[in-house]
Design an enzyme around this catalytic site. Sequence first.
Site, mmCIF file in Angstrom:
data_model
loop_
_atom_site.group_PDB
_atom_site.id
_atom_site.type_symbol
_atom_site.label_atom_id
_atom_site.label_comp_id
_atom_site.label_asym_id
_atom_site.label_seq_id
_atom_site.Cartn_x
_atom_site.Cartn_y
_atom_site.Cartn_z
ATOM 1 N N ASP A 128 0.843 -1.107 0.010
ATOM 2 C CA ASP A 128 0.015 -0.047 0.020
ATOM 3 C C ASP A 128 0.826 1.200 -0.129
ATOM 4 O OD1 ASP A 128 -1.961 -1.847 0.173
ATOM 5 O OD2 ASP A 128 -2.457 -1.522 2.400
ATOM 6 N N GLY A 186 0.073 5.492 -18.459
ATOM 7 C CA GLY A 186 -0.743 6.540 -19.336
ATOM 8 C C GLY A 186 -2.094 6.324 -19.176
HETATM 9 O O1 F6P Z 1 -2.390 -4.025 3.107
HETATM 10 C C1 F6P Z 1 -2.204 -4.915 1.914
HETATM 11 C C2 F6P Z 1 -3.563 -5.247 1.254
HETATM 12 O O2 F6P Z 1 -3.243 -5.933 0.119
HETATM 13 C C3 F6P Z 1 -4.451 -4.053 1.053
HETATM 14 O O3 F6P Z 1 -4.106 -3.400 -0.084
HETATM 15 C C4 F6P Z 1 -5.702 -4.807 0.841
HETATM 16 O O4 F6P Z 1 -7.059 -3.972 1.208
HETATM 17 C C5 F6P Z 1 -5.736 -5.802 1.880
HETATM 18 O O5 F6P Z 1 -4.330 -6.103 2.104
HETATM 19 C C6 F6P Z 1 -6.278 -7.099 1.675
HETATM 20 O O6 F6P Z 1 -6.266 -7.978 2.770
HETATM 21 P P1 F6P Z 1 -6.544 -9.295 2.638
HETATM 22 O O7 F6P Z 1 -5.623 -10.034 1.832
HETATM 23 O O8 F6P Z 1 -6.384 -9.865 4.191
HETATM 24 O O9 F6P Z 1 -7.779 -9.590 2.177
#
Ligand code: F6P
Length: 340
Positions: A128, A186
Site C-alpha cells: 500500500d 498512461g
Molecule cells: O495491506 C495490503 C492489502 O493488500 C491491501 O491493499 C488490501 O486492502 C488488503 O491487504 C487485503 O487484505 P486481505 O489479503 O487480508 O484480504
Amino acid sequence: MKKIMVITSGGDAPGMNAAIRGVLREASFNDIQVYAAYEGYKGLAEGNILPLRNHDIAGTLQLGGTILGTARYPQFQEKPYMTKAYRNLQESEIEALIVIGGNGSLSGAHDLHTAFGLPVVGVPASIDNDLSGTDMAIGVDTALNTIVYNVDKIRDTAASHGRIFVIEVMGRDCGYLALNSAISCGAITALIPELQDEFSPDAFGNLVHKAFQRSKKHAIVIKAEGFNRHSDAALKDMLTAYLQERGMERVSMRFTNLGHIQRGGAPTSFDRLLASKLGIHAVRNLLAGKSDIMVGLVKNTITSCPLTEIGKGKRDRVLALYEEYMHHEIMMSKKLTPSS
Ligand code: F6P
C-alpha cells in the site's frame, strides 16, 4: 544482546523474505541468535516460536510471500493477548523484536514497547505504501510492476475493442498504488480515496469525452480500492449517460479488479535490495540501543523515525504527487468543461 526475534505480520509483501535474510545475516555476524514466531503476532501469542538458522533462509531471497507465514490478528490489540506474547518472549529470553509489516503491525510493535518496555524495531513492508517515514515500503515496487504488466495486457483488449477499462488496484485507504500505476500506464486518470470527496461525475465524464475527441480510441482509468464514494455500477451509469448525451453511444466499458495477484510473485531487484538493507539496519539499530522506531528509505538513504510518526502525513504525500504529475488531466478537465 544474545537473542532477538523476527516476525512478519499483516498482509504479505514481496521482499519480506529478503528482509528476514538481512536480519539473520546481520544478527549471525554479531553472534546473536534469531528466533521466529510463525504467522506473526498470532504465533507469538500462541508460543509458536522456533530458532531461525541460516539453512532456513537458503534459497528464499527470490520468493514472494513470507516463509515465516503471516496472519491478520486483530486480537493482538487486546491486552491479554499482548501479555501472552510478551510472556512467551520472556520465557525464551528474547530481548528484542523486529516486526516486518505494514501500518497495523508496526503499531502493534509500538504497543508492545509501550506496555512492557520491550525494544522493538519496525521494517516497513506493505504494497500500500501508506507509511510515513519511508519513501518506499518493501513490496511496493513489485506490486507496481505487476500492475503495469497486467494493465498492459488489458490495454490490448481495450485498444482492439475501443473500450474504456476501469481497473481497480489495491492500496486499502491509500491512493499511492493507483496514482503511480496510472502514471506508469498512461491512464486517463486515477480515482483515489484522497480526492473522492471532490469527485465530480461531470469532470470525470468530460475528461474521458475530451480524450476520445482528441484522438483516443480507448481509455484506461485506474481506480483505487479505497475509492468507494460510488460503486462500479454507479460510475458506469454516470459515465455512460454523460457520453451518450454527447453522441458516444457505442463506447463500451468494462470494470476489472486485479485483486491479490498484486501481492504475489518474485520481488523485483529494487525490493530485494531495499529489504536486505532494511533488515540489516533493523539489527544495527537494536545494537545501537535504538527502539520504538521504524527503519526506512528517505531520499535514497537508510534512516529511521519514531513509530509514533508512521501514520502521519500520508494523505498529503499522495495529494502532492497527484498535483505534480496528474495536473495535466485535472487542468484539462477544468479547461474544457462547458462552463469554463
Ligand atoms: O495491506 C495490503 C492489502 O493488500 C491491501 O491493499 C488490501 O486492502 C488488503 O491487504 C487485503 O487484505 P486481505 O489479503 O487480508 O484480504
